[in-house]
Design an enzyme around this catalytic site. Structure first.
Site, PDB file in Angstrom:
ATOM      1  N   CYS A   1       0.833  -1.190   0.000  1.00 52.09           N
ATOM      2  CA  CYS A   1       0.000   0.000   0.000  1.00 52.09           C
ATOM      3  C   CYS A   1       0.878   1.254   0.000  1.00 52.09           C
ATOM      4  O   CYS A   1       1.985   1.247   0.537  1.00 52.09           O
ATOM      5  CB  CYS A   1      -0.909   0.000   1.236  1.00 52.09           C
ATOM      6  SG  CYS A   1      -2.064   1.399   1.308  1.00 52.09           S
TER       7      CYS A   1
ATOM      8  N   ASP B   1       0.475   3.781   1.719  1.00 54.91           N
ATOM      9  CA  ASP B   1       0.442   4.401   3.053  1.00 54.91           C
ATOM     10  C   ASP B   1       1.858   4.697   3.551  1.00 54.91           C
ATOM     11  O   ASP B   1       2.723   3.814   3.561  1.00 54.91           O
ATOM     12  CB  ASP B   1      -0.279   3.464   4.026  1.00 54.91           C
ATOM     13  CG  ASP B   1      -0.664   4.145   5.323  1.00 54.91           C
ATOM     14  OD1 ASP B   1       0.241   4.624   6.034  1.00 54.91           O
ATOM     15  OD2 ASP B   1      -1.861   4.180   5.659  1.00 54.91           O
TER      16      ASP B   1
ATOM     17  N   ARG C   1       3.007   4.985   6.364  1.00 55.62           N
ATOM     18  CA  ARG C   1       3.385   4.299   7.606  1.00 55.62           C
ATOM     19  C   ARG C   1       3.876   2.882   7.356  1.00 55.62           C
ATOM     20  O   ARG C   1       4.215   2.163   8.308  1.00 55.62           O
ATOM     21  CB  ARG C   1       2.186   4.279   8.555  1.00 55.62           C
ATOM     22  CG  ARG C   1       1.685   5.656   8.969  1.00 55.62           C
ATOM     23  CD  ARG C   1       0.335   5.585   9.640  1.00 55.62           C
ATOM     24  NE  ARG C   1      -0.704   5.123   8.714  1.00 55.62           N
ATOM     25  CZ  ARG C   1      -1.979   4.935   9.039  1.00 55.62           C
ATOM     26  NH1 ARG C   1      -2.375   5.150  10.288  1.00 55.62           N
ATOM     27  NH2 ARG C   1      -2.867   4.508   8.139  1.00 55.62           N
TER      28      ARG C   1
ATOM     29  N   HIS D   1      -2.132  -3.869   5.037  1.00 57.72           N
ATOM     30  CA  HIS D   1      -1.942  -3.476   6.439  1.00 57.72           C
ATOM     31  C   HIS D   1      -3.297  -3.257   7.093  1.00 57.72           C
ATOM     32  O   HIS D   1      -4.265  -2.859   6.436  1.00 57.72           O
ATOM     33  CB  HIS D   1      -1.069  -2.219   6.552  1.00 57.72           C
ATOM     34  CG  HIS D   1      -1.693  -0.974   5.998  1.00 57.72           C
ATOM     35  ND1 HIS D   1      -2.405  -0.081   6.769  1.00 57.72           N
ATOM     36  CD2 HIS D   1      -1.706  -0.466   4.736  1.00 57.72           C
ATOM     37  CE1 HIS D   1      -2.827   0.911   6.010  1.00 57.72           C
ATOM     38  NE2 HIS D   1      -2.416   0.705   4.778  1.00 57.72           N
TER      39      HIS D   1
ATOM     40  N   CYS E   1      -6.346  -0.051   6.914  1.00 56.43           N
ATOM     41  CA  CYS E   1      -6.107   0.593   5.620  1.00 56.43           C
ATOM     42  C   CYS E   1      -7.255   1.553   5.286  1.00 56.43           C
ATOM     43  O   CYS E   1      -8.429   1.170   5.259  1.00 56.43           O
ATOM     44  CB  CYS E   1      -5.979  -0.463   4.533  1.00 56.43           C
ATOM     45  SG  CYS E   1      -5.711   0.201   2.877  1.00 56.43           S
TER      46      CYS E   1
END
Length: 216
Positions: free
Chosen positions: A46, A48, A50, A102, A105
């Site tokens: 992803c 993302d 993080r 994750h 999400c």
């Protein structure tokens, strides 16, 4: 007090410090890396911020080929992803493709609702379809977080199969190339990766309708 974001100059200084530290540990690291890359792994994750691919599995530059998009999707008309996959499998000869989602999400959560987000609503339609088709699995889950996390796991599994349905992966298997596709998920709250125990490494694991016959 709100923490200030680093400036662009801070990022450049961070890079210089990082490069210097690596070079001090191994003076030949960057000269060797510049000549070639030979990763064993392709990571599809992803976007993302993080979920930094290399860091969470402890690999250095050159050891992990990476493709990231919103909600770690494998869309069969996505030429970006297919180009990455083809290069990784046929040129770099990676041995493992890891789809890593994750928990928590935002893309998956958005697909469970009806709020208009814009262009991304079209990108997330397959996750919405998945949620609708697996609705029975969500009965009894009390919290929204539990529902989102379950769909995050189901989405990873779906994308593992989507990858394995591509001609790129199936052609590799037909050639006898050692290639396995795995499904993992990362926990934002503890930094741990969980193996979802879905691994495909031959076309015989696919439903008949998805198997591509070799040309006569």
């Amino acid at each position: 007090m709100t923490k200030e974001s680093p400036t662009l100059q801070d990022l450049l200084e961070n890079n210089r410090a990082w490069a210097q530290d690596i070079s001090e540990q191994d003076p030949e690291f960057f000269p060797t890396l510049a000549k070639q890359q030979a990763p064993d792994y392709l990571w599809i994750g992803c976007s993302d911020s993080r979920v930094p691919a290399n860091e969470i599995v402890g690999l250095m530059p050159g050891e992990l080929f990476v493709h990231r998009n919103v909600a770690n999707m494998v869309v069969h008309t996505d030429m970006n992803l297919l180009s990455v996959l083809q290069y990784a499998v046929e040129i770099l000869k990676v041995r493992h493709v890891i789809v890593c989602g994750h928990y928590g999400c935002g893309g998956v959560k958005a697909a469970m609702g009806n709020e208009k987000m814009g262009l991304i609503d079209n990108w997330l339609l397959e996750i919405k379809d998945l949620y609708h088709s697996k609705k029975d699995m969500f009965y009894g889950l009390q919290s929204e977080q539990d529902q989102v996390d379950l769909l995050c796991e189901l989405n990873v599994v779906r994308q593992v199969y989507n990858l394995s349905h591509t001609t790129i992966v199936q052609d590799a298997w037909a050639r006898g190339q050692k290639l396995a596709v795995h499904g993992w998920i990362y926990g934002l709250t503890d930094g741990r990766v969980k193996n979802l125990n879905v691994t495909l490494n031959k076309s015989g694991q696919l439903a008949d309708i998805y198997r591509i016959s070799e040309s006569k």
